[in-house]
Design a protein around this motif. Structure first.
Motif, PDB file in Angstrom:
ATOM      1  N   PHE A 200       0.921  -1.465  -0.153  1.00  0.00           N
ATOM      2  CA  PHE A 200       0.028   0.055   0.088  1.00  0.00           C
ATOM      3  C   PHE A 200       0.805   1.262   0.003  1.00  0.00           C
ATOM      4  CE2 PHE A 200      -4.703   0.183   0.400  1.00  0.00           C
ATOM      5  CZ  PHE A 200      -5.055  -1.270   0.351  1.00  0.00           C
ATOM      6  N   VAL A 201       2.058   0.944   0.774  1.00  0.00           N
ATOM      7  CA  VAL A 201       2.761   2.295   0.862  1.00  0.00           C
ATOM      8  C   VAL A 201       3.206   2.666  -0.336  1.00  0.00           C
ATOM      9  CG1 VAL A 201       4.983   3.266   1.982  1.00  0.00           C
ATOM     10  CG2 VAL A 201       3.213   2.223   3.585  1.00  0.00           C
ATOM     11  N   GLU A 207       2.433   6.671  -6.727  1.00  0.00           N
ATOM     12  CA  GLU A 207       1.467   7.561  -7.373  1.00  0.00           C
ATOM     13  C   GLU A 207       1.542   9.004  -6.993  1.00  0.00           C
ATOM     14  OE1 GLU A 207      -3.379   8.273  -7.577  1.00  0.00           O
ATOM     15  OE2 GLU A 207      -2.068   8.533  -5.832  1.00  0.00           O
ATOM     16  N   VAL A 208       1.624   9.470  -5.691  1.00  0.00           N
ATOM     17  CA  VAL A 208       2.029  10.423  -5.354  1.00  0.00           C
ATOM     18  C   VAL A 208       3.123  11.207  -5.945  1.00  0.00           C
ATOM     19  CG1 VAL A 208       2.577  11.978  -3.426  1.00  0.00           C
ATOM     20  CG2 VAL A 208       0.803  10.292  -3.029  1.00  0.00           C
ATOM     21  N   MET A 209       4.040  10.519  -6.182  1.00  0.00           N
ATOM     22  CA  MET A 209       5.472  11.015  -6.744  1.00  0.00           C
ATOM     23  C   MET A 209       5.300  11.660  -8.103  1.00  0.00           C
ATOM     24  SD  MET A 209       7.757  10.897  -4.413  1.00  0.00           S
ATOM     25  CE  MET A 209       9.298  11.388  -4.927  1.00  0.00           C
ATOM     26  N   THR A 226      13.445  16.201   1.703  1.00  0.00           N
ATOM     27  CA  THR A 226      12.559  17.188   2.300  1.00  0.00           C
ATOM     28  C   THR A 226      11.155  16.858   1.514  1.00  0.00           C
ATOM     29  OG1 THR A 226      14.374  18.692   2.604  1.00  0.00           O
ATOM     30  CG2 THR A 226      11.966  19.545   2.828  1.00  0.00           C
ATOM     31  N   VAL A 227      11.316  16.698   0.145  1.00  0.00           N
ATOM     32  CA  VAL A 227      10.338  16.411  -0.887  1.00  0.00           C
ATOM     33  C   VAL A 227       9.761  15.083  -0.227  1.00  0.00           C
ATOM     34  CG1 VAL A 227       9.921  15.888  -3.119  1.00  0.00           C
ATOM     35  CG2 VAL A 227      11.206  17.631  -2.873  1.00  0.00           C
ATOM     36  N   LEU A 228      10.464  14.149  -0.194  1.00  0.00           N
ATOM     37  CA  LEU A 228       9.751  12.688   0.487  1.00  0.00           C
ATOM     38  C   LEU A 228       9.294  13.002   1.785  1.00  0.00           C
ATOM     39  CD1 LEU A 228       9.813   9.840  -0.134  1.00  0.00           C
ATOM     40  CD2 LEU A 228      11.813   9.667   1.175  1.00  0.00           C
ATOM     41  N   ARG A 229       9.898  13.587   2.719  1.00  0.00           N
ATOM     42  CA  ARG A 229       9.377  13.757   4.197  1.00  0.00           C
ATOM     43  C   ARG A 229       8.051  14.501   4.323  1.00  0.00           C
ATOM     44  NH1 ARG A 229      13.508  15.574   6.943  1.00  0.00           N
ATOM     45  NH2 ARG A 229      14.803  14.945   5.252  1.00  0.00           N
ATOM     46  N   ASN A 235       1.224  12.598   2.249  1.00  0.00           N
ATOM     47  CA  ASN A 235       0.205  12.388   1.454  1.00  0.00           C
ATOM     48  C   ASN A 235       0.035  10.877   0.910  1.00  0.00           C
ATOM     49  OD1 ASN A 235      -1.362  14.770   0.453  1.00  0.00           O
ATOM     50  ND2 ASN A 235       0.933  15.335   0.107  1.00  0.00           N
ATOM     51  N   ALA A 236       1.173   9.964   0.862  1.00  0.00           N
ATOM     52  CA  ALA A 236       1.026   8.657   0.760  1.00  0.00           C
ATOM     53  C   ALA A 236       0.642   7.784   1.824  1.00  0.00           C
ATOM     54  CB  ALA A 236       2.433   8.215   0.206  1.00  0.00           C
TER      55      ALA A 236
END
Lengths: 315, 289
Positions: A200-201, A207-209, A226-229, A235-236
């Motif tokens: 799921f993650v 999808e979010v990326m 930072t983008v990831l965190r 959102n993911a």
């Protein structure tokens, strides 16, 4: 939102009632009566009749059901047909053990699932992405009880680090003892459950990326970390809450097979004993609790989901 | 169209391997003992030995050859897998199509019942059924099918709802086709793709649940060898022979992986991007925890 919660709560009682009716119908449609089981293999018809009269088993099924339901509303869950203890007491005794196992198992699940999910979600084609995918496919296919058996083989039989059979040691009494006795079954569950969560993650992250706001964040010069965190994970992880909540709900209802493997005294093993011994009143009571827990968790998950993601509206 | 499907399925190398593995398993299960030289129920004095040239995968507490028993055990595993998926589809699909097609009261009642069954973990529904019916192969199939039918009903209902008002269905109706004809000849073929995938998913789950039930001693009664039953026995002899508890699990896991792979590849081949969404989320894990 409030109307939605009220409507869902309104469905709670009918669904529970329906569940009890289905379980009653199933249990009474079967050949062989509980009286027969109680009286033993070579009981005379008179003995069976006496037992039936004593427990009200000679009444019509619908009358037995209504009597049971009436008592339930007054807080009387009946007594176990096998050992005479109060059903509510038996269930209440097991709930803390199951809750402790469920919470620890879910914590481990998240600890395993989130990093793996990120690895697969960001770089599915990399060597570690492929490796993780292989692990996820294996973990999803391997049954928990076998994983449990392997863990016992390795950590108890070979290395002698942990006890093979678990007792319930309450965490608030002895945190270390609690961990020693709960970690094996929890790990067995987590190794399996985390594969579902990690997928799921991974899928929501990948999808979010590709969304615009990630491109915006990058364009503003934010580092990949930072983008990831700050942007992607937040959102993911929202959809992941759904699956984690449902997993917790089903674990709180007792992990039947796992609890039996580790001889862990939780709700699942209680239910197994009840089913094995055809302890009807205990089966009724525990199935009711299991379903109630699951429905409540389901509701909580949906409400939390709406709270975290304001775009979701329930009509 | 069908050959195109098959071609797309076969381009996935791993699913071809998976299919070959399952076929080999099926074949070896039919040759009772002629591959290993031992019959599955033949006892000997070589008890609880590890892998050896004579007993490839070791032997159990009665000196029976583990490899032979594993191969024989595939019989009941595959039978239960196919049987319960088939039975679940036969019950669930008509229910779902009826609910989706007629809507209103039929739909409301059917979906409530389905929600309740879905609220209970598969292994629990199966347990209650086995408690009620007693342990046997047929009852195991009935038990797992009952727990799995709601998923089919849900998918069939969703598909039917989606195409119920589409032009080609309305056209059939306008041409005077009866409800039954429309449901069987128009609706069903158009909602088949996700159902076929669900069939494979159910079969894989059934193997795990069946093993779980056997492990609890509620499966197919001995002496017929089953994977779950072997694992149950192995647990008692963990200290004497660790191998005993490893191989049945490996074979079981490989079988489920193979089915999963085939399911995933079918989903891709049929271009079914249909998101199972909450339906799959309501089964957190394989249902035999």
């Amino acid at each position: 939102m409030r109307a939605y919660v009220i409507r869902r709560l309104g469905q709670f009682i009918p669904v529970l009632l329906l569940a009890t009716i289905i379980v009653w119908a199933m249990l009474f449609a079967l050949p062989g009566s509980p009286a027969q089981v109680l009286a033993g293999e070579d009981a005379t018809p008179e003995q069976i009749a006496a037992i039936e009269a004593r427990y009200g088993l000679d009444q019509p099924v619908w009358l037995q059901y209504l009597t049971w339901l009436g008592h339930l509303f007054q807080g009387d869950w009946g007594t176990s047909l096998v050992n005479g203890h109060a059903v509510a007491q038996l269930i209440g005794d097991r709930l803390p053990a199951t809750a402790q196992l469920a919470v620890l198992a879910m914590a481990l699940t998240l600890v395993i699932a989130v990093p793996l999910g990120i690895a697969v979600g960001l770089h599915p084609r990399s060597w570690y992405g492929r490796l993780t995918n292989g692990f996820l496919a294996t973990g999803l296919a391997a049954p928990t009880f076998w994983i449990g058996l392997l863990l016992i083989l390795l950590l108890s039989v070979k290395l002698n680090w942990l006890p093979a059979a678990s007792r319930f040691v309450p965490f608030w009494e002895s945190p270390v003892g609690a961990l020693r006795h709960t970690i094996l079954p929890a790990l067995a569950i987590a190794l399996h459950a985390s594969t579902v969560t990690a997928r799921f993650v991974a899928s929501s992250l990948s999808e979010v990326m590709h969304r615009d706001f990630i491109r915006t964040a990058r364009a503003k010069g934010a580092s990949e970390g930072t983008v990831l965190r700050r942007h992607a994970l937040r959102n993911a992880l929202v959809p992941t809450i759904t699956v984690v909540g449902l997993q917790l709900g089903s674990l709180l209802g007792g992990a039947v097979v796992t609890e039996v493997v580790f001889a862990y005294p939780g709700l699942g093993r209680l239910l197994f004993t009840a089913i094995d011994g055809r302890d009807f009143s205990l089966i009724q009571g525990s199935v009711l609790v299991v379903i109630a827990i699951f429905i409540v968790l389901n509701l909580l998950v949906d409400v939390l989901y709406a709270f975290l993601d304001p775009r979701i509206r329930f009509d | 169209m069908r050959t195109e499907l098959l071609r797309r399925f076969l381009t996935d190398r791993w699913s071809v391997v998976a299919l070959a593995f399952l076929l080999a398993m099926l074949l070896s299960s039919l040759l009772n003992g002629s591959l290993t030289g031992f019959e599955a129920t033949a006892t000997s004095s070589d008890t609880l030995i590890g892998p050896s040239p004579v007993h490839w995968l070791g032997s159990d507490e009665l000196g029976r050859d583990s490899a032979s028993r594993l191969m024989f055990g595939a019989r009941s595993s595959l039978l239960v897998a196919a049987g319960s998926a088939l039975a679940a589809a036969l019950v669930g699909v008509p229910l779902g199509v009826l609910a989706g097609y007629f809507g209103r009261a039929v739909d409301a009642i059917a979906m409530r019942i389905i929600d309740v069954i879905l609220a209970v973990p598969t292994v629990l529904v199966a347990l209650v059924f086995i408690a009620a019916l007693g342990p046997s192969t047929t009852n195991m199939i009935i038990a797992i099918a009952s727990a799995s039918a709601p998923q089919f009903a849900r998918l069939a209902r969703a598909g039917t709802l989606e195409i119920r008002e589409r032009d080609f269905v309305l056209a059939e109706r306008a041409m005077g086709a009866g409800h039954l004809t429309i449901m069987v000849r128009v609706v069903l073929p158009n909602i088949l793709a996700p159902l076929i995938v669900q069939f494979v998913v159910t079969a894989a789950g059934a193997i795990v649940v069946a093993a779980g039930l056997s492990f609890l001693g509620l499966g197919i009664p001995p002496p017929e060898p089953t994977w779950g039953g072997m694992l149950q026995q192995a647990k008692a002899y963990m200290y004497q022979s660790p191998w005993y508890g490893i191989f049945p699990g490996v074979v079981l896991t490989l079988t489920v992986i193979a089915l999963d792979r085939i399911g995933a590849s079918l989903r891709r081949a049929m271009g079914s991007t249909q998101d199972l969404g909450r339906a799959s989320a309501s089964a957190p894990g394989r249902g035999a925890t």
